[in-house]
Each structure stands twice: as C-alpha cells, then as structure tokens.
Design an enzyme around this catalytic site. Structure first.
Site, PDB file in Angstrom:
ATOM      1  N   THR A 185       0.849  -1.175  -0.265  1.00  0.00           N
ATOM      2  CA  THR A 185       0.029   0.119  -0.150  1.00  0.00           C
ATOM      3  C   THR A 185       0.835   1.344   0.204  1.00  0.00           C
ATOM      4  O   THR A 185       1.849   1.212   0.640  1.00  0.00           O
ATOM      5  CB  THR A 185      -0.927   0.135   1.165  1.00  0.00           C
ATOM      6  OG1 THR A 185      -0.024   0.194   2.399  1.00  0.00           O
ATOM      7  CG2 THR A 185      -1.843  -1.228   1.554  1.00  0.00           C
ATOM      8  N   GLU A 330      -5.775  -3.667   2.185  1.00  0.00           N
ATOM      9  CA  GLU A 330      -5.978  -4.422   3.319  1.00  0.00           C
ATOM     10  C   GLU A 330      -6.969  -5.380   3.529  1.00  0.00           C
ATOM     11  O   GLU A 330      -7.178  -6.343   4.374  1.00  0.00           O
ATOM     12  CB  GLU A 330      -5.805  -3.582   4.664  1.00  0.00           C
ATOM     13  CG  GLU A 330      -4.478  -3.153   4.692  1.00  0.00           C
ATOM     14  CD  GLU A 330      -4.158  -1.660   4.289  1.00  0.00           C
ATOM     15  OE1 GLU A 330      -4.854  -1.482   3.409  1.00  0.00           O
ATOM     16  OE2 GLU A 330      -3.519  -1.031   4.932  1.00  0.00           O
ATOM     17  N   LYS A 438     -11.993  19.893  11.637  1.00  0.00           N
ATOM     18  CA  LYS A 438     -12.961  19.838  12.706  1.00  0.00           C
ATOM     19  C   LYS A 438     -13.201  21.386  12.831  1.00  0.00           C
ATOM     20  O   LYS A 438     -12.146  22.073  13.114  1.00  0.00           O
ATOM     21  CB  LYS A 438     -11.956  19.335  13.751  1.00  0.00           C
ATOM     22  CG  LYS A 438     -11.714  18.029  13.754  1.00  0.00           C
ATOM     23  CD  LYS A 438     -11.111  17.445  14.840  1.00  0.00           C
ATOM     24  CE  LYS A 438     -11.144  15.828  14.721  1.00  0.00           C
ATOM     25  NZ  LYS A 438      -9.788  15.072  14.912  1.00  0.00           N
TER      26      LYS A 438
HETATM   27  P1  AMP Z   1      -5.973   1.552  -1.430  1.00  0.00           P
HETATM   28  O1  AMP Z   1      -5.472   0.656  -0.456  1.00  0.00           O
HETATM   29  O2  AMP Z   1      -5.019   2.171  -2.041  1.00  0.00           O
HETATM   30  O3  AMP Z   1      -7.208   1.031  -2.358  1.00  0.00           O
HETATM   31  O4  AMP Z   1      -6.991   2.839  -0.833  1.00  0.00           O
HETATM   32  C1  AMP Z   1      -7.939   2.662   0.105  1.00  0.00           C
HETATM   33  C2  AMP Z   1      -8.632   3.880   0.547  1.00  0.00           C
HETATM   34  O5  AMP Z   1      -9.303   4.476  -0.651  1.00  0.00           O
HETATM   35  C3  AMP Z   1      -9.857   3.662   1.666  1.00  0.00           C
HETATM   36  O6  AMP Z   1      -9.329   3.623   2.876  1.00  0.00           O
HETATM   37  C4  AMP Z   1     -10.482   5.110   1.371  1.00  0.00           C
HETATM   38  O7  AMP Z   1      -9.907   6.281   2.091  1.00  0.00           O
HETATM   39  C5  AMP Z   1     -10.479   5.250  -0.111  1.00  0.00           C
HETATM   40  N1  AMP Z   1     -11.417   4.743  -1.033  1.00  0.00           N
HETATM   41  C6  AMP Z   1     -11.558   3.637  -1.735  1.00  0.00           C
HETATM   42  N2  AMP Z   1     -12.869   3.612  -2.055  1.00  0.00           N
HETATM   43  C7  AMP Z   1     -13.447   4.848  -1.852  1.00  0.00           C
HETATM   44  C8  AMP Z   1     -14.827   5.467  -2.266  1.00  0.00           C
HETATM   45  N3  AMP Z   1     -15.480   4.768  -3.074  1.00  0.00           N
HETATM   46  N4  AMP Z   1     -14.947   6.437  -1.702  1.00  0.00           N
HETATM   47  C9  AMP Z   1     -14.038   7.252  -0.924  1.00  0.00           C
HETATM   48  N5  AMP Z   1     -12.902   6.676  -0.597  1.00  0.00           N
HETATM   49  C10 AMP Z   1     -12.492   5.501  -1.119  1.00  0.00           C
END
Ligand code: AMP
Length: 538
Positions: A185, A330, A438
């Site tokens: 990640t 994850e 906030k």
């Molecule tokens: P990754 O592990 O790179 O796929 O990133 C995961 C993160 O992407 C999540 O914890 C969210 O913060 C963000 N994320 C994934 N899908 C969405 C979604 N549909 N809307 C908003 N944030 C998202």
C-alpha cells in the site's frame, strides 16, 4: 465433535481448473502491449499458466518465493499470476506508478527473485536494476520479435522462456493459508507496507465478490477489469470472473477513453470496473463523439468517491447501473458496494442518487462498525460518524515483515476512514481520519464538498483541506484545478455550492492551482497540499 466433510483446501488454482473445465470456451481477450487484439480461451489460459508454473519450478522457484510483476492487465500477466500461485510461490504485483525510491524499497523488502515486466516499464526497471540485488532473472512479457535492446542483466523474452516448458505439470497442493499474493500500500507517510494475501482469503473473497449484490456477474457476462492487477488484485476480478465463467477482456496499456470505448464496443462488454478518473475520460470521449454503449450494463466505481454527476450521467444518459464500491488493499480489497435493495429500490430522482453516493453495504464475509475516539460503538443512524473498523476472512491481520499488532483486542482493523452507517446498512465515507476538518467541535466532510464542486461547470478537479482558524479551530479551503480554457471564478463556484451543502460547510476561500498532486493509486495527496498552503490566512 467435528463434521465429516472433506478437507478440501481453498487454493486459487482450483478457480482456473474450474473455469477451464466448465467454461473452457469462454474467452480471454487482450489489447496487447505490442498493439493487436489477442484472444484465446480459458482452456488455453490454464495450459499456459501450467507451463509458467513448470518453467518457474525449473528456475528453482518454490513455496514462499516472491516473484514480482510490473505489468498492465493482460493475458500474459494473468498466466504468470496463476502460474506463480499454483506453485505455492507469491505473486508480488508492483505498482509501476510508485516513485522510484518506493519501487526499489518494495522489491528489496519483498526480496523478489524474478521480475516479469511489460515492454512499457522496461526503461523504469533498467534505471533501478543495479539496486535490485535479489532479482536473478528478468522476463520481458513479449516475444523474440518484439524483444527490445536492454541493459537488464539475464533478460529473456517471455514467449521463448515459456516455449521451453510444456503443460505436463500438476499444481502443487498445500495448506490453504499459504501466502499467494503480495501488494504494497502506498501510504502518504512512511514506507509502503506489504499486504500478504493467502489462497484461502483470495478464494473466499472471490466468492464474496460473486454475490449478486456485489458485481453480480454470471457465465453470460463479458467483463473488462480496467482497474489494474497491481491495484489490489484488480478488485478480485481476475479471480472472481473465471470462477463465474464470464469472459475476461483485458485493456493492456490502453487506459484512455478511445481505447476503452473500442474494447467495450467490439467485445460487447457487459460489466466493468475502474476508478472515477478513468470513467471521466470515457464520458468525455462518449460526449465528444456522440456515442452510446448499448452492451455495458453495470459499472463498478471505487477507489475514490464517485462524484454525483458521474452517477447521474452514466445512469440517466447511458442507461448503466452504477455500483459505487469502497475497499482497501488490506481488505483484498472489496469492503462495500451500494446496490439498491428491497427497501431502497423504489427510490427515484435525487433520493436515488443520494443513496448511490453512499459507499454501500457489506456483503456476507465483511463486518464493519463505527466507533468514537475512545473505541465505543456508535449507532447506525446514518448521521453519527466515527472511525470505520472492519473484520473478516479477507482482511489483513498484519503487514509483511513488520512486527506489531494492527488489530484491536477484538480483532477489528481500523481502516483510517471516517464514516456513518444507516439503519439499512449503507455506509458513507465522509473523510480519511487525517483529512477530516474539525470546525467548532463538528466534523466537515471534505469529500462531500469536493464531489459537489466537481459538478460546477469549468471545474476539473477539487480538493478541500482544513486551515487553522482562531475561532473555529479549522475552516475549509477549496482548491480548484480549472478545465483547460475555463475561467470559472471563486464567486461562481461558491454560488454553485450554495444550497447544495450545509451553510457552515461553505469553504472560507477558493484557490486555483494548475495541478493537484496524486498518489500512485490516484488519490489526492492532501499532505502535500497542506504543506503547499501551510500558513495560509483567510
Ligand atoms: P487503497 O488501499 O489504495 O485502495 O486505498 C484505500 C482507501 O481509498 C480507502 O481507505 C478510502 O480512503 C479510499 N477509498 C476507496 N474507495 C473509496 C470510495 N468509494 N469513496 C471514498 N474513498 C474511497
């Protein structure tokens, strides 16, 4: 007393066996990196994957060895991925969009023994090869005819390497908890962290993704996974689609609107999955050329929040069903999808879009809840927001070669997202916990302001960050990238937002920049924006 059922390990190679035996005529179609469209069947795919496994075994690769791939979504990438896993080795999909230092870090951290690389990425690998001591052999995913001049040591053309092996090979059998895949990640701080999937977690996750309320494909579908395999397993599609017997259409390096459109049309693609930016490119191409997509029925959009105007346009103008999804590396990665259910399918107009803007409900095998700063459970009232925690058989329990517990005492993983959950189970992300604004003791959702602002004519991209404020603690600053040739003003954007978001969420100022910085998976790098606007005064 234990049940008397077979001890049948859940291994991903059984997915390919099933697809080849029962859907052997279904196709694997690829826009090749060399140019032409290439096509063969699941039957052929299995044979070529077996040859990969046999060839790897001849190289001395076995249980637990890490093999890196740096490749687009193609047939060859899928062959290699199953070949590696069917041998009990670990397929490490490297995201080529990472910074060079991160690439060097993760390949060394994983101690990858071989690297399979697409023609596109050969120059990137050549530039760092001297710093990758663990890689003993490079396989370039092409044939002799297209083999480039390369400075890579011990480099071979894939087709020639594969031709030296036949398919007279049996998958190995091992414990279903054996590691199968590795994906790092790209956090905004610190080094990338390795998520290590197991055969069991991948099989369960692919079954989970084949539930009708997730992508819901079946053996009549043609599916185009645009989301790359190096972005969290192409959201499981390379496992779940063969398991369902749907044909797999691979875009190769053609990620622009025109290339995607051509493949969707010529292959009669019925379902697809990608991040919002890819859909933006496609929508622009469709609009510019006055085109429709009669075959495309379902699109899964996730990885970042799906903007309102995207759902409206794709559903109302193009007749598709938008499935907004959320997840993370994850989580293998699918966590929620927002299909309508019995209690919501009657919704129309704005109410329907509002629901679809939520990130959705968990399928069976994912549990989620929200908690306050002290870890106390919060109600599912659709209003209260808190830290989003998850657990399930396809959720990480730790990171590769990093000591320390990442779960709380009850086995929950903190996603780092802030969300609310309503009484019907629909979850809505309001922010990343480190991005939340906030203001006066309340939280303002930067995501919601960004998504609304995107709908204003002339706005190409929007980001909202919190700026320190003497009275309210923080107030939102809206940062805008204009569309080429657009001259939309701050006043026009604020007037557009008026009435669409709560009055106390209205940004205190709007600033224009040329480009918003993104991570390797396309997320806005708010940390860099916060640095850029450090000391900003309203
Ligand atoms: P990754 O592990 O790179 O796929 O990133 C995961 C993160 O992407 C999540 O914890 C969210 O913060 C963000 N994320 C994934 N899908 C969405 C979604 N549909 N809307 C908003 N944030 C998202």
């Amino acid at each position: 007393m234990l049940g008397l059922m077979q001890d049948y390990p859940l291994l991903v190679q059984t997915i390919l066996d099933h697809a080849a035996l029962n859907h052997g005529e279904r196709e694997m179609v690829t826009r090749s990196i060399e140019g032409p469209i290439r096509r063969y069947t699941y039957h052929d795919l299995r044979i070529r994957a077996l040859r990969v496994a046999k060839a790897l075994q001849k190289e001395g690769i076995g249980l637990g060895d890490r093999i890196a791939t740096m490749a687009w979504n193609t047939d060859r990438h899928v062959e290699v991925w199953y070949g590696i896993m069917g041998l009990g080795a670990i397929s490490h999909t490297v995201n080529p969009r990472l910074f060079v230092e991160q690439l060097i870090y993760i390949i060394n951290h994983a101690e990858d023994k071989m690297l399979f690389v697409d023609l596109t990425f050969v120059p990137i690998v050549e530039a760092i090869a001297k710093q990758l001591p663990s890689i003993k052999k490079y396989i370039i995913l092409t044939d002799d005819q297209h083999m480039p001049e390369t400075s890579l040591p011990n480099a071979h053309a894939y087709e020639t390497w594969l031709a030296a092996s036949d398919a007279d090979f049996e998958w190995l059998s091992f414990d279903e908890n054996t590691a199968a895949g590795l994906c790092y990640t790209s956090g905004t701080t610190g080094n990338p962290k390795g998520v290590l999937y197991s055969h069991r977690s991948n099989v369960l996750h692919s079954l989970m993704c084949n539930q009708p309320d997730v992508l819901g494909v079946d053996s009549r579908d043609n599916v185009l996974p645009i989301v790359p395999m190096f972005h969290a397993n192409a959201w499981a599609i390379t496992f779940s689609i063969p398991a369902a017997g749907a044909s797999m259409i691979m875009p190769g390096a053609g990620m622009d609107g025109k290339s995607i459109y051509e493949l969707l049309e010529s292959e009669k693609v019925s379902a697809s999955a990608a991040v919002p930016t890819v859909w933006l490119g496609l929508m622009q191409y469709l609009a510019d050329n006055d085109l429709k997509l009669p075959y495309l029925k379902r699109v899964l959009i996730g990885g970042a929040a799906c903007p309102r105007m995207m759902i409206e346009t794709l559903e109302n103008d193009y007749g598709m069903e938008v499935i907004h999804g959320w997840g993370m590396t994850e989580m293998s990665p699918v966590g929620t999808t927002g299909k309508l259910k019995n209690a919501t399918e009657h919704l129309q107009g704005d109410e329907r879009i509002n629901l679809k803007l939520k990130q959705g409900r968990t399928p069976y095998l994912v549990e989620m809840k929200i908690v306050d700063d002290q870890g106390n459970d919060l109600p599912r009232d659709g209003v209260t927001s808190g830290h989003l925690l998850v657990r399930g058989p396809a959720v990480s329990s730790g990171y590769f070669k990093i000591d320390g517990d990442i779960l709380n005492k009850d086995g929950w993983f903190d996603t780092g997202d802030i969300a609310n959950i309503d009484s019907l189970g629909y979850m809505q992300i309001t922010d990343r916990d480190k991005d939340v604004i906030k203001s006066g003791g309340e939280w303002i959702s930067s995501i919601e302001i960004e998504n609304t602002a995107i709908g204003c004519a002339g706005v190409a991209e929007a980001a909202v960050i919190g700026i320190a404020h003497p009275k309210w603690t923080e107030r939102p600053l809206l940062i805008i990238v204009r569309k080429p040739d657009a001259d939309v003003s701050a006043e026009q954007i604020l007037a557009y937002l008026d009435g669409k978001i709560a009055t106390w969420w209205m940004p205190d100022a709007v600033e224009f920049i040329d480009e918003i910085p993104h991570t390797a998976t396309g997320k806005i790098q708010k940390m860099i924006l916060r640095e850029q606007f450090g000391g900003y005064q309203f």
